[in-house]
Write a protein that holds these residues in place. Sequence first.
Motif, PDB file in Angstrom:
ATOM      1  N   TRP A 287       0.741  -1.002   0.014  1.00  0.00           N
ATOM      2  CA  TRP A 287      -0.075   0.104   0.563  1.00  0.00           C
ATOM      3  C   TRP A 287       1.093   0.652  -0.141  1.00  0.00           C
ATOM      4  CZ3 TRP A 287      -3.756   1.973  -1.157  1.00  0.00           C
ATOM      5  CH2 TRP A 287      -4.164   3.466  -0.931  1.00  0.00           C
ATOM      6  N   ASP A 317      -2.454  -4.865  -1.309  1.00  0.00           N
ATOM      7  CA  ASP A 317      -3.483  -4.315  -0.909  1.00  0.00           C
ATOM      8  C   ASP A 317      -4.210  -3.983  -1.965  1.00  0.00           C
ATOM      9  OD1 ASP A 317      -4.378  -1.884   0.574  1.00  0.00           O
ATOM     10  OD2 ASP A 317      -3.247  -3.194   1.972  1.00  0.00           O
ATOM     11  N   ASP A 318      -5.065  -2.974  -1.995  1.00  0.00           N
ATOM     12  CA  ASP A 318      -6.175  -2.509  -2.470  1.00  0.00           C
ATOM     13  C   ASP A 318      -5.606  -1.601  -4.447  1.00  0.00           C
ATOM     14  OD1 ASP A 318      -8.224  -0.683  -3.117  1.00  0.00           O
ATOM     15  OD2 ASP A 318      -8.183   1.075  -2.068  1.00  0.00           O
ATOM     16  N   TRP A 362      -6.075  -7.940  -0.431  1.00  0.00           N
ATOM     17  CA  TRP A 362      -7.073  -6.963   0.976  1.00  0.00           C
ATOM     18  C   TRP A 362      -8.301  -7.087   0.447  1.00  0.00           C
ATOM     19  CZ3 TRP A 362      -9.858  -2.965  -1.400  1.00  0.00           C
ATOM     20  CH2 TRP A 362     -10.355  -1.989  -0.521  1.00  0.00           C
ATOM     21  N   ARG A 394     -15.504   9.115   1.408  1.00  0.00           N
ATOM     22  CA  ARG A 394     -14.339   8.113   0.588  1.00  0.00           C
ATOM     23  C   ARG A 394     -14.822   7.766  -0.883  1.00  0.00           C
ATOM     24  NH1 ARG A 394      -9.946   3.223   0.919  1.00  0.00           N
ATOM     25  NH2 ARG A 394      -8.045   4.427   0.525  1.00  0.00           N
ATOM     26  N   LYS A 427      -6.947  -9.721   4.041  1.00  0.00           N
ATOM     27  CA  LYS A 427      -6.771  -7.921   5.325  1.00  0.00           C
ATOM     28  C   LYS A 427      -8.481  -7.593   4.514  1.00  0.00           C
ATOM     29  CE  LYS A 427      -4.648  -3.316   5.414  1.00  0.00           C
ATOM     30  NZ  LYS A 427      -3.773  -2.652   4.625  1.00  0.00           N
ATOM     31  N   ASP A 429     -11.038  -4.649   5.068  1.00  0.00           N
ATOM     32  CA  ASP A 429     -10.984  -3.022   5.585  1.00  0.00           C
ATOM     33  C   ASP A 429     -12.234  -3.514   5.587  1.00  0.00           C
ATOM     34  OD1 ASP A 429      -9.535  -1.027   6.634  1.00  0.00           O
ATOM     35  OD2 ASP A 429      -8.439  -1.356   4.380  1.00  0.00           O
ATOM     36  N   ASN A 431     -13.308   1.144   5.023  1.00  0.00           N
ATOM     37  CA  ASN A 431     -12.779   2.289   5.356  1.00  0.00           C
ATOM     38  C   ASN A 431     -14.114   3.548   5.316  1.00  0.00           C
ATOM     39  OD1 ASN A 431     -10.437   1.869   5.051  1.00  0.00           O
ATOM     40  ND2 ASN A 431     -10.321   1.788   3.149  1.00  0.00           N
ATOM     41  N   CYS A 477      -9.613  -4.271   9.685  1.00  0.00           N
ATOM     42  CA  CYS A 477      -8.533  -3.473   9.933  1.00  0.00           C
ATOM     43  C   CYS A 477     -10.041  -1.824   9.595  1.00  0.00           C
ATOM     44  CB  CYS A 477      -8.051  -3.240   8.206  1.00  0.00           C
ATOM     45  SG  CYS A 477      -7.250  -1.361   7.714  1.00  0.00           S
ATOM     46  N   GLY A 479     -10.188   2.285   8.388  1.00  0.00           N
ATOM     47  CA  GLY A 479      -8.990   3.078   8.028  1.00  0.00           C
ATOM     48  C   GLY A 479      -7.934   3.319   8.716  1.00  0.00           C
ATOM     49  N   GLY A 480      -7.193   2.065   9.229  1.00  0.00           N
ATOM     50  CA  GLY A 480      -6.572   1.948   9.716  1.00  0.00           C
ATOM     51  C   GLY A 480      -7.044   1.232  11.549  1.00  0.00           C
ATOM     52  N   TRP A 496      -5.272  -4.326  12.363  1.00  0.00           N
ATOM     53  CA  TRP A 496      -4.353  -3.510  11.515  1.00  0.00           C
ATOM     54  C   TRP A 496      -4.341  -1.601  12.843  1.00  0.00           C
ATOM     55  CZ3 TRP A 496      -0.052  -2.299   9.821  1.00  0.00           C
ATOM     56  CH2 TRP A 496       0.721  -1.445   9.593  1.00  0.00           C
ATOM     57  N   ASP A 499      -3.072   4.005  11.040  1.00  0.00           N
ATOM     58  CA  ASP A 499      -2.051   3.832   8.944  1.00  0.00           C
ATOM     59  C   ASP A 499      -1.118   5.143   9.331  1.00  0.00           C
ATOM     60  OD1 ASP A 499      -4.394   2.736   7.432  1.00  0.00           O
ATOM     61  OD2 ASP A 499      -5.287   4.352   6.788  1.00  0.00           O
ATOM     62  N   GLU A 555       6.010  -2.130   4.968  1.00  0.00           N
ATOM     63  CA  GLU A 555       5.309  -0.881   3.954  1.00  0.00           C
ATOM     64  C   GLU A 555       5.684  -0.038   3.322  1.00  0.00           C
ATOM     65  OE1 GLU A 555       1.392  -1.271   5.240  1.00  0.00           O
ATOM     66  OE2 GLU A 555       0.191   0.173   4.187  1.00  0.00           O
TER      67      GLU A 555
HETATM   68  C1  GLA Z   1      -6.933   1.808   4.514  1.00  0.00           C
HETATM   69  C2  GLA Z   1      -5.319   0.539   4.886  1.00  0.00           C
HETATM   70  C3  GLA Z   1      -5.261   0.836   4.636  1.00  0.00           C
HETATM   71  C4  GLA Z   1      -4.961   0.660   3.110  1.00  0.00           C
HETATM   72  C5  GLA Z   1      -5.994   1.451   2.289  1.00  0.00           C
HETATM   73  C6  GLA Z   1      -6.671   0.945   1.392  1.00  0.00           C
HETATM   74  O1  GLA Z   1      -7.131   3.004   4.569  1.00  0.00           O
HETATM   75  O2  GLA Z   1      -6.142   1.444   6.635  1.00  0.00           O
HETATM   76  O3  GLA Z   1      -4.091  -0.061   5.263  1.00  0.00           O
HETATM   77  O4  GLA Z   1      -5.622  -0.481   3.216  1.00  0.00           O
HETATM   78  O5  GLA Z   1      -7.301   1.397   3.318  1.00  0.00           O
HETATM   79  O6  GLA Z   1      -7.443   1.648   0.411  1.00  0.00           O
END
Ligand code: GLA
Length: 680
Positions: A287, A317-318, A362, A394, A427, A429, A431, A477, A479-480, A496, A499, A555
Amino acid sequence: MYLDEYPFLPSKNKRDEGAFLDYIPTEYSTNGIGDYRESCLDVETLNGFTATQLSYVSYKTVKGKKKIDNLPTSFGNPEDVDSLIITCEDKYNRLKVDLIYSVFKDVDVITRSVEVENIGENPIFLTKVYSACLDMENKDFEVISLHGSWARERHVECTKLSHLQYVVQSTRGESSHQDHPFLALKTSKTSEDCGEVYAMNFVYSGNFCATAALNQFDFVRMTMGINSKDFKWKLNAGEVFATPEAVLVYSSEGLGKMTTTFHDFYRKHLIRSPYLHKERPILINNWEATYFDFDSDKLIDIAREAKNLGIEMLVMDDGWFGNRFDDNRSLGDWKVNENKIKGGLKSLVDKVNEMGLKFGIWFEPEMISPDSDLYREHPDWAIGITGMDNTRSRNQYVLDLSRPEVVQYTYEQVAAICRSANIDYVKWDMNRQLTNLGSSYLSADQMGELSHRYMLGVYKLQDMLISEFPGLLIENCSGGGARFDPGMLYYSPQIWCSDDTDAIERLAIMEGTALIYPLSTIGAHVSTVPNHAVGRVTPMKTRGDVALFGTFGYELDVTKLSDEDKKCVVAQVELYHKYNELIREGDYYRISSYRENGEYECFGVVSKDKKEAIYIYLQVFRKPNMHSKRIPLRGLNPDYKYFVEDTEQELPGDVLMNVGINQPILDSDFSSRLIALKCI
Ligand code: GLA
C-alpha cells in the motif's frame, strides 16, 4: 447497603422507597420508575409507555458458558468457567430478563451479558438494552478512556470523575477511531503497580455507549452497552434479544495488573485463530509503496527483493480488482483486473509462492462504490434513504448487510477469490462510517435495527470465511484502527492498528492499544521516511524496534531501499525470529511514557517464567544538558540474575527494578535501544 439512611426531608422525614431509587445500588437499572441515573433497559410499548420495572425471580449457576447467538463471545472449558444467571421479570411489559455473568478460574474477569425475552402476546420495542451496570461508592475516582482520530487512534486520557456524566460512545456504526468501547475508573492514587481500577471493555464492533457519573448522593454508576441512539428493536412475542458481552476487570494492583488480566483473558478466552500462538509470517504490504499504481510486474519485483531480505509474505493491497485505479470506484466488483494482474490472480500467486513467499490479499467487502457494476445493478443494496442524497465518504457507500441476500452475495465474491488461488492471508478493511440509516429490506418498524443487524451481517461474513478457510490468517482493519476491538479479535488474531506508521506517533497509539490488547494482536509495520502520515524522519533501526513489539511487517518499496537500509532489514528480520515468541506470549510492562515525561518512552515484555525480557527505550526529545539516567525496569524476578545483552553486564533483578538500568543519552532524537535480558 444505604437503606438505613434515607435522605432527610424536613416536612416528612421518611419517604417511600420508590421515590429514592436514585439512592439504591442497582444491578440492572430500568427506565421511568424513579432511578434517574443512566438506565440500562428502556422500552416502548404499543401504547407508547416507556417505564420498565424488573423484579427478581430466580437464579441458577451452571458450569461453562453459553455462546451468544450470532455474536462474538468469550469461551472456556466447563471446568474452567462458571456462569450465574439471574432471572428477572417485568410483569407489566411481560419481559423475562436474564442477567448472565461468567467467572473464569485462570483469569480474574467477569463477563456480563443480558437476554430479554418477550413472554407476552404483543410486540414490544426495546429502545435500550445495555450489557453491564456497576453501582458503587466513590473512591476519588478518575476516568480513563481512549480517544483519537484517524492516524492517531486510542490515546490515553484521564480526567476526574464528577457529577457531569462522562460518556464514551460511537454512533458511527463501527467502534471508531474517535472513541473506544473501554472505560476504567481508577482512584486518584492508583499507579502502575498499586491501587484499584475497575474497567469495562465491550466485545462488540459497532455503536456502543459507556458512561460513568457521580449522582446527587455521590454514588458512582458505570454502564456499558449498545448505543441507544438510532436503536429500536422490535421484539415479537416469544423472541429473545441477546446483548453483546462486556468484560469487567478489577485490579487492586494498579493499572499494570489490569492490563495483564485483559491480555491473558483475550489470549486464553477470546481469540480463536490457529495463528494465536504462532509466529506470523513477516509480511510486506504494497500500500504505502505503490498505492493504486501497481501491476503484477511491480509486485513480483517487490516480492523478489523482499525474499532476499528474509520477508515471508507478499500482501497485495487495494487496487487489484474492477476498474480500481483510485478510490472513486469499483468497490463491490471483486473481479481481478487482468490488465494489472497479468495472467490472473492464480498465476501471480503461483509465481510468488515459487519464490518461497506466501500470498495475502486485501478486500473491503462491506462497501459499494456508486461507480461500480454492483451499484448499477443493485442500487437498493446500499444503505440509504430513498430520495435523500446519500452521504459519500471516501467516495463510497456501505452495503446493507441487514439483508441476508447481500451477505450471501458478498460472501461468494470474497470466497470465490480465496478459492481461486493459494491465499494465506486476508486483510479485511472497512473504510467509512454509516450514515443515512435506511434499508429497503427492513420494514419501517424495524428500521432502528439496522446498525446492529449490520454488525451481525459482518460477523456472519467473517464466521463463514473462517469456517470455509480455517487456515486463513485474517487481519481486520478499518481505515487504520477504527475497528480495533474485542469483537473483531474473535475473528482475527491481529488488527491493523493505525494508518499512521510513524514510529513516534505509534508510541502513543501502542500505549493506548496495549493498555487492553496483547501485543500479538497489534498490526505494526516498518514504513518509509519521510513518513506518509506525519512527514517525520526517523532512523530505520527505530522504526524496526517499534514494529517489533507488534505483529511486524513492512510497508514500503524494498526495491528502492539503500544498501544500508537493506542490511538493517536483514538484522530486523533476525530480531523478529529471535524475540517474537517472547513478545507474543509474554507479559507487557509500561515503564515510562513520553506522553507523561515529555522526553522518552520505555516499555517491555517479560516471559511468564521471568527468564527472558526485552524492553525498548526510545529517546524522543533530548533535554539539553542532561546526563545518563537510570530506568527502573518492571516485571523481573528480584531474585534472578540477568545478563544484559548489549552491555554484557550481569545484574540482579532487584537492582534492575529498584536502582534501574543505566541509560546513556543517545546520539540523536528518535533513536532507540533494545534492552534484552536473559536469566543466568
Ligand atoms: C485503509 C487501510 C490501509 C489501506 C487502504 C487501502 O486506509 O487502513 O492500510 O489498505 O485502506 O485503500
